[in-house]
Design a protein around this motif. Structure first.
Motif, short mmCIF file in Angstrom:
data_model
loop_
_atom_site.label_atom_id
_atom_site.label_comp_id
_atom_site.label_asym_id
_atom_site.label_seq_id
_atom_site.Cartn_x
_atom_site.Cartn_y
_atom_site.Cartn_z
N ASP A 104 10.15 -2.13 -17.44
CA ASP A 104 8.92 -2.90 -17.30
C ASP A 104 8.25 -2.70 -15.95
O ASP A 104 7.03 -2.58 -15.87
CB ASP A 104 9.21 -4.40 -17.49
N VAL A 105 9.05 -2.67 -14.90
CA VAL A 105 8.51 -2.60 -13.54
C VAL A 105 9.30 -1.56 -12.74
O VAL A 105 10.53 -1.53 -12.78
CB VAL A 105 8.59 -3.96 -12.82
N PHE A 106 8.55 -0.72 -12.01
CA PHE A 106 9.16 0.30 -11.15
C PHE A 106 8.80 0.04 -9.69
O PHE A 106 7.68 -0.40 -9.39
CB PHE A 106 8.67 1.70 -11.51
N LEU A 107 9.73 0.35 -8.80
CA LEU A 107 9.46 0.33 -7.36
C LEU A 107 9.74 1.73 -6.83
O LEU A 107 10.90 2.13 -6.70
CB LEU A 107 10.35 -0.70 -6.65
N PHE A 108 8.67 2.49 -6.55
CA PHE A 108 8.80 3.86 -6.09
C PHE A 108 7.97 4.07 -4.82
O PHE A 108 6.85 3.56 -4.71
CB PHE A 108 8.29 4.86 -7.14
N SER A 109 8.50 4.86 -3.91
CA SER A 109 7.68 5.33 -2.79
C SER A 109 6.67 6.32 -3.34
O SER A 109 6.81 6.82 -4.47
CB SER A 109 8.55 6.01 -1.73
N ILE A 110 5.66 6.63 -2.54
CA ILE A 110 4.68 7.62 -2.99
C ILE A 110 5.36 8.97 -3.23
O ILE A 110 4.97 9.73 -4.11
CB ILE A 110 3.52 7.77 -1.97
N GLY A 111 6.43 9.22 -2.48
CA GLY A 111 7.16 10.48 -2.64
C GLY A 111 7.92 10.59 -3.94
O GLY A 111 8.23 11.69 -4.40
N HIS A 112 8.25 9.46 -4.57
CA HIS A 112 8.99 9.46 -5.82
C HIS A 112 8.10 9.17 -7.02
O HIS A 112 8.58 9.16 -8.16
CB HIS A 112 10.11 8.42 -5.77
N THR A 113 6.84 8.91 -6.78
CA THR A 113 5.95 8.48 -7.85
C THR A 113 5.69 9.56 -8.89
O THR A 113 5.80 9.31 -10.11
CB THR A 113 4.61 8.00 -7.26
N HIS A 114 5.37 10.77 -8.45
CA HIS A 114 5.07 11.83 -9.42
C HIS A 114 6.30 12.21 -10.23
O HIS A 114 6.24 12.38 -11.45
CB HIS A 114 4.48 13.04 -8.72
N LEU A 115 7.42 12.37 -9.53
CA LEU A 115 8.65 12.79 -10.21
C LEU A 115 9.11 11.77 -11.24
O LEU A 115 9.46 12.14 -12.37
CB LEU A 115 9.75 13.01 -9.16
N ASN A 116 9.11 10.50 -10.89
CA ASN A 116 9.70 9.49 -11.76
C ASN A 116 8.70 8.77 -12.66
O ASN A 116 9.02 8.47 -13.82
CB ASN A 116 10.42 8.44 -10.91
N LEU A 117 7.52 8.50 -12.16
CA LEU A 117 6.54 7.74 -12.95
C LEU A 117 5.66 8.64 -13.80
O LEU A 117 5.56 8.47 -15.02
CB LEU A 117 5.66 6.91 -12.01
N ILE A 118 5.02 9.60 -13.17
CA ILE A 118 4.01 10.40 -13.86
C ILE A 118 4.64 11.46 -14.75
O ILE A 118 4.26 11.60 -15.92
CB ILE A 118 3.04 11.03 -12.84
N ARG A 119 5.61 12.21 -14.22
CA ARG A 119 6.21 13.27 -15.04
C ARG A 119 6.99 12.71 -16.23
O ARG A 119 7.16 13.39 -17.24
CB ARG A 119 7.12 14.16 -14.18
N ASN A 120 7.44 11.47 -16.12
CA ASN A 120 8.15 10.85 -17.24
C ASN A 120 7.22 10.06 -18.16
O ASN A 120 7.68 9.35 -19.06
CB ASN A 120 9.26 9.93 -16.72
N ASP A 121 5.92 10.14 -17.89
CA ASP A 121 4.89 9.52 -18.74
C ASP A 121 5.02 8.00 -18.81
O ASP A 121 4.83 7.39 -19.87
CB ASP A 121 4.94 10.12 -20.16
N PHE A 122 5.32 7.38 -17.66
CA PHE A 122 5.36 5.92 -17.58
C PHE A 122 4.10 5.35 -16.92
O PHE A 122 3.95 4.13 -16.84
CB PHE A 122 6.57 5.46 -16.78
N ALA A 123 3.23 6.22 -16.41
CA ALA A 123 2.07 5.75 -15.65
C ALA A 123 1.12 4.93 -16.54
O ALA A 123 0.80 5.32 -17.65
CB ALA A 123 1.33 6.93 -15.04
N TYR A 124 0.67 3.80 -15.99
CA TYR A 124 -0.22 2.89 -16.72
C TYR A 124 -1.36 2.50 -15.78
O TYR A 124 -1.13 1.98 -14.69
CB TYR A 124 0.56 1.66 -17.17
N ASP A 125 -2.58 2.75 -16.20
CA ASP A 125 -3.74 2.38 -15.40
C ASP A 125 -3.98 0.88 -15.54
O ASP A 125 -4.36 0.40 -16.61
CB ASP A 125 -4.98 3.17 -15.85
N MET A 126 -3.76 0.17 -14.45
CA MET A 126 -3.83 -1.30 -14.47
C MET A 126 -5.24 -1.83 -14.20
O MET A 126 -5.40 -3.03 -13.98
CB MET A 126 -2.90 -1.89 -13.40
N SER A 127 -6.23 -0.99 -14.21
CA SER A 127 -7.58 -1.40 -13.80
C SER A 127 -8.06 -2.65 -14.53
O SER A 127 -8.59 -3.59 -13.91
CB SER A 127 -8.57 -0.25 -14.01
N GLU A 128 -7.92 -2.69 -15.85
CA GLU A 128 -8.38 -3.84 -16.62
C GLU A 128 -7.56 -5.08 -16.29
O GLU A 128 -8.08 -6.20 -16.21
CB GLU A 128 -8.32 -3.54 -18.11
#
Length: 446
Positions: A104-128
């Motif tokens: 449900d919730v991730f805590l990543f540094s900017i250095g770990h964001t692409h590897l763990n969040l984006i490449r694993n397709d967990f990224a969610y645009d929270m704009s709304e």
């Protein structure tokens, strides 16, 4: 680094005290305001379990997580049960994902964001969700939001939870021993190099080293904002003139280091762990450049202080890039509203003040939070706290999904450069060729 683990008891105690104070003042909850009050939403809610995962402290267990975050979350939101998933021994999420682990919730540094969040397709645009919950993004230092805009293509994947950046930490006793002036804020790299030469000496059978910097961390946050990979073509950019200038500057400090027994420098001269031991235990390193939170676990008998990161004459007084930590909502979460309530609470002025007092930098603009930085840590008493906050951060360099691959290859390249095994051009060319193959292989998986 895992420096937060040593603070867990104090953070838990501070959180409990805050809860008592709020109760005594008649705090009844209510919707969190944009100022970051950290209040819980009113009304009875159905029980919810939120699953958390973080990579900043790979050895954390559930107790560590609860002391740092979970207990505060439970106090604010009694209907939420935080569940912590520890980092596997493989240091990779792949096994967890394959086993169907929900997040449900991730805590990543900017250095770990692409590897763990984006490449694993967990990224969610929270704009709304940001609009719906009335989240005031103007409370955060602008560079942290700009970085989110950049990696999300104009949206926002997460809220800034913390921040850090490289700084000089220096051993006063070594400078006193050799009658050299202490480093100070506002120095150029050339001035610090001259200072490093004065304290690179052998005395009483002990070799003292002038300055070492953690390559992994200072190159990531280089002051030129030099990119590692072209974000459009995905071609390596190690040979960018700005990057080459930064590497040449770093190299010269390693060239001051006398090779032990005439052999190439050991790996410990290039690793955070090895450099930390030299600085804080062996006490034969005069200046160490690393993230400012590295000082949290320094021993009490170390006579040290901070000085701001030197600047390049051609850039003027520009500091390093910031290295924020973010808190994200997983695209797969079924409880995004509750998760956003948690994000707002953990980025509230209240919680950020508690963390700031414990020596964890906030990404909020509120000057009152910065003023109380490390206030509850005896080892920080009398230190030059202002030195860790650059007057101006360097602009964030473009990031791609493959920067983790680039950082690995760059670290290898600088190891060869710093040891004198290869010249800059050769090391960079060979590492660029290897990185190009790494990127091709990774992209073929999509």
């Amino acid at each position: 680094m895992n420096s937060w683990v040593q603070l867990t008891g104090k953070i838990a105690a501070a959180t409990a005290l805050t809860a008592v104070v709020l109760t005594g003042c008649g705090g009844s909850g209510g919707k969190q305001e944009a100022s970051g009050s950290g209040g819980a939403t009113g009304g009875k809610k159905e029980p919810v379990e939120l699953v958390f995962y973080q990579t900043g402290n790979a050895d954390w267990n559930e107790e560590d997580f609860m002391s740092n975050y979970g207990n505060y979350i439970k106090q604010k939101f009694p209907h939420i049960t935080p569940k912590f998933v520890p980092v596997p021994s493989t240091k990779s999420m792949e096994g967890l994902i394959a086993a169907g682990q929900q997040f449900d919730v991730f805590l990543f540094s900017i250095g770990h964001t692409h590897l763990n969040l984006i490449r694993n397709d967990f990224a969610y645009d929270m704009s709304e969700l940001v609009k719906k919950k009335g989240v005031d993004l103007n409370r955060f230092d602008p560079f942290t939001i700009d970085q989110q805009r950049e990696i999300s293509g104009g949206g926002i994947y997460g809220l800034p939870l913390s921040n850090t950046s490289p700084v000089i930490m220096y051993n006063k006793d070594i400078f006193d021993k050799f009658g050299a002036p202490y480093p100070k804020d506002g120095m150029t790299w050339d001035q610090v190099y001259d200072l490093a030469k004065q304290v690179t000496r052998s005395d009483g059978g002990i070799q003292y080293y002038g300055l070492l910097a953690s390559p992994e961390h200072v190159i990531k946050t280089n002051q030129f904002s030099a990119p590692f990979i072209d974000p459009k073509s995905f071609k390596p950019m190690f040979d960018d003139p700005k990057m080459m200038t930064f590497l040449e500057n770093l190299k010269r400090f390693y060239m001051l280091v006398p090779p032990p027994g005439g052999k190439p420098l050991e790996g410990s001269f290039f690793s955070s762990t090895g450099q930390s031991k030299m600085f804080s235990k062996d006490k034969n390193l005069a200046m160490w450049v690393h993230f400012s939170n590295s000082a949290v676990n320094f021993p009490a008998d170390l006579n040290w202080d901070y000085a701001s990161l030197p600047y390049f004459k051609e850039l003027g007084p520009v500091g390093p890039q910031a290295y924020p930590g973010y808190i994200y909502i997983s695209k797969t979460s079924k409880h995004k509203d509750d998760a956003m309530d948690v994000l707002q609470a953990l980025t509230s002025d209240e919680f950020q003040t508690i963390r700031s007092k414990m020596g964890i930098e906030s990404a909020l603009k509120n000057p009152d939070i910065k003023k109380v930085f490390a206030q509850d840590l005896p080892q920080y008493k009398g230190k030059s706290i202002a030195s860790i906050f650059p007057q101006k951060y360097a602009a964030p360099a473009p990031l791609t999904d493959y920067n983790d691959l680039a950082w690995k290859r760059m670290n290898e390249a600088f190891g060869d450069i710093g040891r004198g095994k290869k010249d800059n051009v050769t090391a960079i060319r060979e590492s660029s060729e290897l990185l190009a193959k790494d990127i091709t292989a990774e992209r073929s998986k999509k």
